[in-house]
Motif scaffolding. Structure first.
Motif, PDB file in Angstrom:
ATOM      1  N   ASP A   7       0.838  -1.210   0.000  1.00  0.00           N
ATOM      2  CA  ASP A   7       0.000   0.000   0.000  1.00  0.00           C
ATOM      3  C   ASP A   7       0.869   1.253   0.000  1.00  0.00           C
ATOM      4  N   THR A  11       1.868   4.348  -3.075  1.00  0.00           N
ATOM      5  CA  THR A  11       1.709   5.802  -2.959  1.00  0.00           C
ATOM      6  C   THR A  11       3.047   6.534  -2.877  1.00  0.00           C
ATOM      7  N   LYS A  12       4.014   5.948  -2.220  1.00  0.00           N
ATOM      8  CA  LYS A  12       5.312   6.612  -2.029  1.00  0.00           C
ATOM      9  C   LYS A  12       6.280   6.351  -3.179  1.00  0.00           C
ATOM     10  N   THR A  88       3.550  -2.859  -8.783  1.00  0.00           N
ATOM     11  CA  THR A  88       3.916  -1.917  -7.720  1.00  0.00           C
ATOM     12  C   THR A  88       5.422  -1.930  -7.507  1.00  0.00           C
TER      13      THR A  88
END
Length: 172
Positions: A7, A11-12, A88
């Motif tokens: 997660d 985002t980072k 990801t």
């Protein structure tokens, strides 16, 4: 913990930008609890990758691989199950860790499951080079598919594309 890490990576976009405190908070555990199970955030990731690779090796051992095409098909079918998490990792420039972990774990499985169709007279050195060639090639094709085509090209088309590359090279 793995879910929290992915997660945050989504985002980072960088493992470096994620703190243990942030990871623990996102996973809803105490930082102290994190350190009971892990030494670092990198260990969370390598544990995840090692589990995927070990499951892949089990798949290799349970399937009957007669030809290289069978291996190629199994490879892409297996890894495409994890497209979201692997994408990801790719976006965070961490997908290469899969390849590095592969190199540590797969050569031992090579003689029994990865290439039984041509292993007869190979020595350990040849096996090492063969496994690096196969692993690196399949990984690179998968990496490109994730980068450019995973949303539009079905896995069975990817398998066909990859196997056609090998056939074209062999025929020339």
């Amino acid at each position: 913990m793995e879910e929290a890490l992915f997660d945050l990576l989504a985002t980072k976009k960088s493992l470096h930008n994620i703190s243990i405190a942030e990871l623990s908070e996102h996973a809803q555990i105490a930082r102290r609890t994190f350190y009971r199970y892990y030494h670092s955030k990198e260990q969370v990731l390598t544990n995840y990758l090692d589990r995927l690779i070990q499951d892949y090796i089990i798949e290799l051992q349970t399937e009957r691989l007669i030809h290289f095409d069978d291996l190629g098909n199994l490879f892409f079918q297996y890894w495409s199950q994890y497209t979201e998490s692997l994408k990801t990792l790719q976006d965070a420039n961490l997908l290469v860790l899969v390849l590095q972990r592969y190199y540590d774990k797969l050569p031992a499985a090579y003689t029994s499951v990865m290439a039984p169709w041509h292993i007869t007279n190979s020595d350990q050195r040849q096996i090492t080079y063969d496994s690096r060639f196969i692993i690196g090639g399949l990984y690179s094709i998968f990496d490109e598919w994730l980068k450019t085509d995973h949303q539009t090209m079905p896995v069975n088309e990817l398998v066909t594309t990859a196997l056609n590359i090998i056939k074209r090279m062999k025929d020339n």
